[in-house]
Design a protein around this motif. Sequence first.
Motif, PDB file in Angstrom:
ATOM      1  N   ASP A  62     -73.213  15.387 -52.389  1.00  0.00           N
ATOM      2  CA  ASP A  62     -72.655  14.162 -51.815  1.00  0.00           C
ATOM      3  C   ASP A  62     -73.622  13.529 -50.824  1.00  0.00           C
ATOM      4  O   ASP A  62     -73.794  12.298 -50.796  1.00  0.00           O
ATOM      5  N   TRP A  63     -74.255  14.361 -49.983  1.00  0.00           N
ATOM      6  CA  TRP A  63     -75.234  13.841 -49.026  1.00  0.00           C
ATOM      7  C   TRP A  63     -76.427  13.220 -49.764  1.00  0.00           C
ATOM      8  O   TRP A  63     -76.940  12.157 -49.379  1.00  0.00           O
ATOM      9  N   GLN A  64     -76.885  13.902 -50.807  1.00  0.00           N
ATOM     10  CA  GLN A  64     -78.026  13.372 -51.558  1.00  0.00           C
ATOM     11  C   GLN A  64     -77.697  12.014 -52.180  1.00  0.00           C
ATOM     12  O   GLN A  64     -78.513  11.091 -52.136  1.00  0.00           O
ATOM     13  N   LEU A  65     -76.496  11.898 -52.750  1.00  0.00           N
ATOM     14  CA  LEU A  65     -76.104  10.629 -53.369  1.00  0.00           C
ATOM     15  C   LEU A  65     -75.901   9.534 -52.331  1.00  0.00           C
ATOM     16  O   LEU A  65     -76.202   8.361 -52.590  1.00  0.00           O
ATOM     17  N   LYS A  66     -75.389   9.918 -51.164  1.00  0.00           N
ATOM     18  CA  LYS A  66     -75.217   8.921 -50.100  1.00  0.00           C
ATOM     19  C   LYS A  66     -76.570   8.336 -49.710  1.00  0.00           C
ATOM     20  O   LYS A  66     -76.688   7.123 -49.468  1.00  0.00           O
ATOM     21  N   ASN A  67     -77.580   9.175 -49.676  1.00  0.00           N
ATOM     22  CA  ASN A  67     -78.935   8.716 -49.365  1.00  0.00           C
ATOM     23  C   ASN A  67     -79.469   7.840 -50.491  1.00  0.00           C
ATOM     24  O   ASN A  67     -79.990   6.740 -50.255  1.00  0.00           O
ATOM     25  N   LEU A  68     -79.330   8.297 -51.726  1.00  0.00           N
ATOM     26  CA  LEU A  68     -79.892   7.568 -52.858  1.00  0.00           C
ATOM     27  C   LEU A  68     -79.162   6.255 -53.112  1.00  0.00           C
ATOM     28  O   LEU A  68     -79.761   5.275 -53.577  1.00  0.00           O
ATOM     29  N   ARG A  69     -77.872   6.218 -52.786  1.00  0.00           N
ATOM     30  CA  ARG A  69     -77.078   5.016 -53.046  1.00  0.00           C
ATOM     31  C   ARG A  69     -77.484   3.859 -52.136  1.00  0.00           C
ATOM     32  O   ARG A  69     -77.603   2.720 -52.578  1.00  0.00           O
ATOM     33  N   GLN A  70     -77.686   4.164 -50.851  1.00  0.00           N
ATOM     34  CA  GLN A  70     -78.070   3.117 -49.891  1.00  0.00           C
ATOM     35  C   GLN A  70     -78.887   3.770 -48.778  1.00  0.00           C
ATOM     36  O   GLN A  70     -78.360   4.155 -47.740  1.00  0.00           O
ATOM     37  N   PRO A  71     -80.198   3.948 -48.991  1.00  0.00           N
ATOM     38  CA  PRO A  71     -81.025   4.703 -48.053  1.00  0.00           C
ATOM     39  C   PRO A  71     -81.022   4.140 -46.634  1.00  0.00           C
ATOM     40  O   PRO A  71     -81.031   4.913 -45.669  1.00  0.00           O
ATOM     41  N   ASP A  72     -81.010   2.860 -46.490  1.00  0.00           N
ATOM     42  CA  ASP A  72     -81.056   2.278 -45.144  1.00  0.00           C
ATOM     43  C   ASP A  72     -79.797   2.615 -44.351  1.00  0.00           C
ATOM     44  O   ASP A  72     -79.869   2.984 -43.178  1.00  0.00           O
ATOM     45  N   ARG A  73     -78.641   2.454 -44.994  1.00  0.00           N
ATOM     46  CA  ARG A  73     -77.402   2.794 -44.310  1.00  0.00           C
ATOM     47  C   ARG A  73     -77.357   4.289 -43.977  1.00  0.00           C
ATOM     48  O   ARG A  73     -76.913   4.684 -42.902  1.00  0.00           O
ATOM     49  N   PHE A  74     -77.835   5.121 -44.927  1.00  0.00           N
ATOM     50  CA  PHE A  74     -77.891   6.566 -44.688  1.00  0.00           C
ATOM     51  C   PHE A  74     -78.749   6.855 -43.461  1.00  0.00           C
ATOM     52  O   PHE A  74     -78.352   7.614 -42.571  1.00  0.00           O
ATOM     53  N   TYR A  75     -79.922   6.251 -43.380  1.00  0.00           N
ATOM     54  CA  TYR A  75     -80.834   6.526 -42.270  1.00  0.00           C
ATOM     55  C   TYR A  75     -80.258   6.036 -40.940  1.00  0.00           C
ATOM     56  O   TYR A  75     -80.238   6.781 -39.954  1.00  0.00           O
ATOM     57  N   PHE A  76     -79.772   4.817 -40.894  1.00  0.00           N
ATOM     58  CA  PHE A  76     -79.332   4.244 -39.616  1.00  0.00           C
ATOM     59  C   PHE A  76     -77.935   4.702 -39.198  1.00  0.00           C
ATOM     60  O   PHE A  76     -77.653   4.799 -38.002  1.00  0.00           O
ATOM     61  N   ASN A  77     -77.067   5.001 -40.146  1.00  0.00           N
ATOM     62  CA  ASN A  77     -75.667   5.278 -39.815  1.00  0.00           C
ATOM     63  C   ASN A  77     -75.257   6.740 -39.917  1.00  0.00           C
ATOM     64  O   ASN A  77     -74.246   7.132 -39.328  1.00  0.00           O
ATOM     65  N   HIS A  78     -75.999   7.550 -40.679  1.00  0.00           N
ATOM     66  CA  HIS A  78     -75.497   8.891 -40.986  1.00  0.00           C
ATOM     67  C   HIS A  78     -76.450  10.034 -40.628  1.00  0.00           C
ATOM     68  O   HIS A  78     -75.996  11.099 -40.206  1.00  0.00           O
ATOM     69  N   LEU A  79     -77.740   9.841 -40.817  1.00  0.00           N
ATOM     70  CA  LEU A  79     -78.667  10.975 -40.729  1.00  0.00           C
ATOM     71  C   LEU A  79     -78.692  11.601 -39.338  1.00  0.00           C
ATOM     72  O   LEU A  79     -78.473  12.809 -39.183  1.00  0.00           O
ATOM     73  N   LYS A  80     -78.952  10.807 -38.314  1.00  0.00           N
ATOM     74  CA  LYS A  80     -79.106  11.374 -36.970  1.00  0.00           C
ATOM     75  C   LYS A  80     -77.812  12.013 -36.485  1.00  0.00           C
ATOM     76  O   LYS A  80     -77.827  13.102 -35.888  1.00  0.00           O
ATOM     77  N   SER A  81     -76.683  11.359 -36.717  1.00  0.00           N
ATOM     78  CA  SER A  81     -75.411  11.923 -36.267  1.00  0.00           C
ATOM     79  C   SER A  81     -75.068  13.185 -37.045  1.00  0.00           C
ATOM     80  O   SER A  81     -74.529  14.150 -36.489  1.00  0.00           O
ATOM     81  N   GLY A  82     -75.412  13.209 -38.332  1.00  0.00           N
ATOM     82  CA  GLY A  82     -75.159  14.408 -39.130  1.00  0.00           C
ATOM     83  C   GLY A  82     -75.998  15.585 -38.686  1.00  0.00           C
ATOM     84  O   GLY A  82     -75.516  16.721 -38.591  1.00  0.00           O
ATOM     85  N   LEU A  83     -77.262  15.328 -38.390  1.00  0.00           N
ATOM     86  CA  LEU A  83     -78.135  16.402 -37.905  1.00  0.00           C
ATOM     87  C   LEU A  83     -77.666  16.906 -36.542  1.00  0.00           C
ATOM     88  O   LEU A  83     -77.730  18.111 -36.262  1.00  0.00           O
TER      89      LEU A  83
END
Length: 440
Positions: A62-83
């Motif tokens: 699911d995380w991989q697809l979230k990144n592949l689906r919309q990388p910019d949103r993944f980077y700005f909205n999800h990656l840092k908070s998830g880590l």
Amino acid sequence: MASTEHQNGDAVSHSHKKLKPSNFITHAEIQSEFSHHDPAVARLNNGAFGCCPASVIAVQRDWQLKNLRQPDRFYFNHLKSGLLRSRTIIKDLVNAHHVDEISLVDNASTATAIVLQQAAWAFHDGTFQKGDVVLMLHYAYGAVKKAIEAYVVRAGGSVVEVPLRFPVTSNDEIIREFRKAIEKGKSQGNRIRLAVIDHVTSMPSMVIPVKELVTICREEAVDQVYVDAAHAVGCTRVDMQEIGADFYTSNLHKWFFCPPSVAFLYARASPKSRDLHHPVVSHEYGNGLAVESSWTGNRDYSAQLVVPAIMDFVQRFEGGIEGIRKRNHDVVVEMGEMLVQAWETHLGSPPHMSASMVMVGLPPCLGIFSDSHALQLRTRLRDEFGVEVPIYFAGGEEASVTAYARISHQVYNTLQDYIKFKDAINQLVSHGFTCALLSD
């Protein structure tokens, strides 16, 4: 003999909701979680590559697809908070003071490079003097020894090894040899700048009295202590405040059910820790190791993001990860004792010096007299018998135990896995097999 399917254990507190006993994971559910494992193989080598349950693999996807689906949103909205969520869970798990002391990296080898890179810079800028010492155990992991050669020796440092015999019978043996090695390191007037100490050695496997060795380092004015604990989390007790090291790393894909590959590096808050940097330099350089490690370029960060899903998985077992750890230890010791009784050999260390792996003496009549023999026997067990287990050549006289198998136990293992291994060795013995019959 206790069943390997037994799920009871000592309960530990965790912020996740505790399950009622009737809701704990069943044996059938465990087998379903690991149904992607090759059913034809008795997998007794969890210590090498670990394992990941299907429910966590699904979350990773699911995380991989979230990144592949919309990388910019993944980077700005999800990656840092998830880590940050993952780092916070690990901080609580290992009892660190602050989440900034926890960095996520690919594996323990990356963590080692970070610590040794700092030491190399200290030699280059004159903070350390040529000939100053790095101390390590004789049974340090091979990749760590190579890293010390690459970073420390090339920068002008010297290395002192702590000699350790095997089999080992007590912590006192290790502590005594460690003190002697510190004396040797100081004998030429040089300072011991860094001690690299294993928590659970790989081959041969044993639990090192790491807390006691760190205390000795403090008493002897060793500058810094780095604990290479690649196997530790999920395999033995880990508490940063009790251990007291400056740096500590553990993989999370070996015994904590993460997909490959992810590890954490703990760096105790201090002025020296501020000079730690990730060896892959990217945009976050200079913002602290934890932040630097959170972005090393465009890559797959999913293994680092599934830590909350791991906690959900382990809480399905009574006692959570502590209950799993204790049961794994008890069962692997029981299986080891069953095997050495069958083969009239012995374990490589007492149970209290083992974690979720034990070293099992192999019958001397197998004629294992070299590392090559050990590797060839391992290959034969895999290819002919469907048994995956590493073999360690220890040396010794012809009539004595010269080699040991390192068996692991994880939640997916069953009694039949160990019986399959026992029967394979018994068949080789009954047919008069020796390693001398193998071609190099």
